[in-house]
Design an enzyme around this catalytic site. Structure first.
Site, PDB file in Angstrom:
ATOM      1  N   ASP A   1      63.026  -5.469  37.153  1.00  0.00           N
ATOM      2  CA  ASP A   1      63.485  -5.297  38.520  1.00  0.00           C
ATOM      3  C   ASP A   1      62.602  -4.266  39.235  1.00  0.00           C
ATOM      4  OD1 ASP A   1      65.626  -5.695  40.564  1.00  0.00           O
ATOM      5  OD2 ASP A   1      65.985  -3.559  40.196  1.00  0.00           O
TER       6      ASP A   1
ATOM      7  N   GLU B   1      59.197  -8.496  39.014  1.00  0.00           N
ATOM      8  CA  GLU B   1      59.552  -8.641  40.421  1.00  0.00           C
ATOM      9  C   GLU B   1      58.573  -7.715  41.141  1.00  0.00           C
ATOM     10  OE1 GLU B   1      63.505  -8.384  43.228  1.00  0.00           O
ATOM     11  OE2 GLU B   1      63.099  -6.710  41.866  1.00  0.00           O
TER      12      GLU B   1
END
Length: 626
Positions: free
Chosen positions: A323, A359
């Site tokens: 993330d 990401e």
């Protein structure tokens, strides 16, 4: 002598505890017994800011925490408070989930003892490592992003007691569905122990997604009552079915938040070393969550690497998705693909062959890093998402972008090998069904006056906002979904499907359902569209059979030719025509042809004479009824 912080180690006489707290003046190991209550044992400071204690008589199952004393000066980044019980950052299990309480964030001297409010670490006996094996997932396959709890909370074939848990992923009905989709690996949204943000309680909400971790080792008991053994068994069952497991890890921040947040673990032990600070001592917030982890500080690199190895060795996972991935490579001068942590991840013998997925953006300076991660990494490609949405929405001038995305995004990955993860929807944003039913977000249930979530979704509603009983509108939305999905399954590189999008899952227009642990987010298996589901099963089988579709070499003019609907090579004028809505991609060797019709009217495509096995190897992706 053992040096450096780490998980408790059982010895013949008890257990050895090692904790990094370089600025602390005193540190205590706190043992908890149901009858005797809390026992505090002073730890001894060793080299490099590590405190150590060999505690006699401690065995597996012992519950413990830490307390630290030292300077309390939050503006200077110091938060020591012996009234705050702290979780060992290396604790591999906790005895209950985290629950937010304002006392956890109270200033020193105002909180009282927080031990009753905090989960305790659990000393675990060592388990044998899972036998090393190469990852089952390989680039070019299908990733299936799912939330462990929401995926099976309403599954009719899973026993009620097992619904919403990691164990449910090993259920035969779940695995059968994944097999029908030809899933290469499931990508599990965060399973690490997390805490609610402080604003959610007064709204009657809780953190559902789990992107607010406190521990990077301990699995949240709400998702895995059986702890690591439960994850290990689920991974084994999925591996037996040929399905890999990717864990979504959050190292960019932790649940201790901004300067008003709770003191739970790192903040109370190594506040200046664990978090990034500005020159004035304030917390840097490149994540939008209140703090940013100093991922390239030596002690934090060691902690992150140890937690990654923990999940590989203890559960056998195939890889990780990160993330806000630029945080892993942030240095003082900005993102660096050769940052120490990224280099050490690839050099680590346990991690070197694992699948790594970024990401590739955060909100810090220079935070958009799509295409900039080291070779071998896969990257979520939001430009694929946006370009394909805009094309099927009807935006002008998209034909060149669509061709580039179909061929592997050479403008982003220019070295001939595509590292793209193509997706249309993910946990963050509209579901695929809502993409065709809502022009605007509808996040009122989140309690933030509909200000949260993405404002620009490149979505459309087919004439009416939200749910509709009109058969024509429902049919149009189904055709749109089929066109989007067919384009995804025909695209070069790795593809990702968000769980439930294969059968029309809706969140009623909520594009930021992070706090909706309810029917907004839980997958409605009984209400799924079996028509759309069968269609996606067929797409998955087609992609699996056509090796051209799941290759990762970026297509060039030597590999394919680009034609118009009449079978002629596209001219420069046609490429530049903003009104062009039709395109044919044909592989030169195999003859496979992919025909896109994004126009509002039907079209009969013609291919040049001599194309190999044209009838059997032509895929038409069209929204109009034919």
């Amino acid at each position: 002598m053992t040096t450096g912080a780490g998980a408790p180690q059982l010895t013949e006489r008890g257990a050895l505890f090692r904790v990094h707290a370089p600025d602390a003046h005193a540190l205590w190991l706190c043992l908890f017994d149901p009858l005797a209550g809390e026992t505090r044992l002073p730890m001894q400071r060793e080299a490099d800011g590590v405190w150590q204690l060999a505690a006699p008589g401690i065995g597996a199952g012992a519950r413990y925490g830490l307390r630290a004393d030292g300077p309390y000066d939050p503006p200077a980044g110091l938060w020591f408070d012996p009234d705050k019980l702290l979780l060992d950052p290396y604790a591999t299990a906790i005895d209950r989930p985290f629950t937010y309480d304002p006392a956890l964030a109270a200033p020193r001297g105002e909180a009282g003892d927080t031990a009753p409010l905090l989960p305790k670490g659990v000393v675990e006996a060592p388990r044998p490592h899972v036998a090393a094996r190469s990852p089952l997932f390989t680039p070019g396959g299908l990733l299936y992003e799912l939330h462990v709890r929401g995926f099976t909370m309403c599954h009719p074939e899973v026993a009620p007691a097992q619904r919403g848990t990691i164990a449910a992923l090993g259920h035969p009905a779940v695995i059968a569905h994944l097999k029908a989709l030809q899933v290469s690996a499931v990508e599990l949204m965060p399973i690490n122990a997390w805490i609610d943000e402080r604003h959610l309680g007064p709204l009657g909400l809780t953190n559902y997604w789990g992107y607010n971790p406190v521990s990077w080792f301990a699995i949240d008991p709400r998702l895995a009552p059986g702890g690591m053994a439960e994850l290990r068994d689920a991974v084994s069952a999925l591996h037996d079915a040929g399905i890999g497991v990717i864990l979504d890890m959050v190292y960019n921040h932790n649940g201790e938040g901004d300067c008003h947040g709770p003191t739970l673990s790192l903040r109370g032990l190594d506040p200046r070393g664990a978090f990034r600070h500005a020159a004035d001592g304030s917390l840097i917030n490149d994540t939008g969550t209140g703090n940013s982890i100093a991922c390239n500080a030596p002690t934090m690199r060691a902690l992150i690497l140890a937690s990654l190895r923990h999940f590989v060795q203890q559960a056998g996972v195939d890889g990780f998705r990160f993330d806000l991935g630029p945080a892993l490579g942030r240095m003082d001068h900005g993102f660096d693909p050769r940052a120490p942590l990224l280099e050490e991840m690839r050099a680590d013998p346990v991690l070197a062959d694992r699948i790594m997925i970024a990401e590739p953006w955060d909100i810090g300076p220079g935070g958009y890093q799509l295409g900039q991660f080291p070779g071998g990494w896969l990257e979520w490609n939001d430009r694929y998402r946006d370009d394909m949405r805009r094309f099927w929405r009807g935006d002008a001038g998209m034909i060149g972008a669509v061709a580039t995305r179909l061929a592997g995004s050479s403008d982003i990955f220019p070295n001939g090998r595509s590292r793209t993860v193509n997706f249309l929807a993910a946990h963050d944003g509209f579901t695929l069904a809502d993409l065709t039913a809502y022009e605007e977000r509808h996040n009122q249930a989140n309690g933030e006056q509909n200000r949260d979530g993405h404002g620009e979704n490149y979505s459309w509603n087919n004439g009416i906002e939200g749910a509709s009983d009109d058969p024509a509108i429902r049919a149009a939305r189904c055709r749109d979904a089929k066109a989007l999905l067919a384009t995804l399954f025909c695209s070069r590189g790795t593809i990702m499907l968000s769980a439930g999008d294969e059968f029309g899952r809706s969140q009623r227009g909520n594009n930021n359902a992070y706090a909706q642990d309810n029917a907004f987010s839980w997958i409605d298996w009984d209400g799924r569209s079996t028509e759309l589901e069968r269609y996606v099963f067929a797409l998955a089988a087609l992609r699996a059979d056509e090796t051209d579709l799941h290759g990762t070499d970026i297509l060039t003019d030597d590999d394919v030719e680009w034609l118009d609907e009449a079978g002629n090579l596209l001219t420069v004028a046609q490429w530049e025509d903003p009104g062009r809505r039709r395109l044919v991609l044909r592989y030169r060797v195999s003859g496979l042809a992919i025909c896109l019709n994004g126009a509002s009217d039907p079209c009969r495509f013609r291919l040049p004479h001599g194309a190999a096995d044209v009838a059997a190897r032509t895929i038409v992706v069209s929204r109009p009824e034919r």
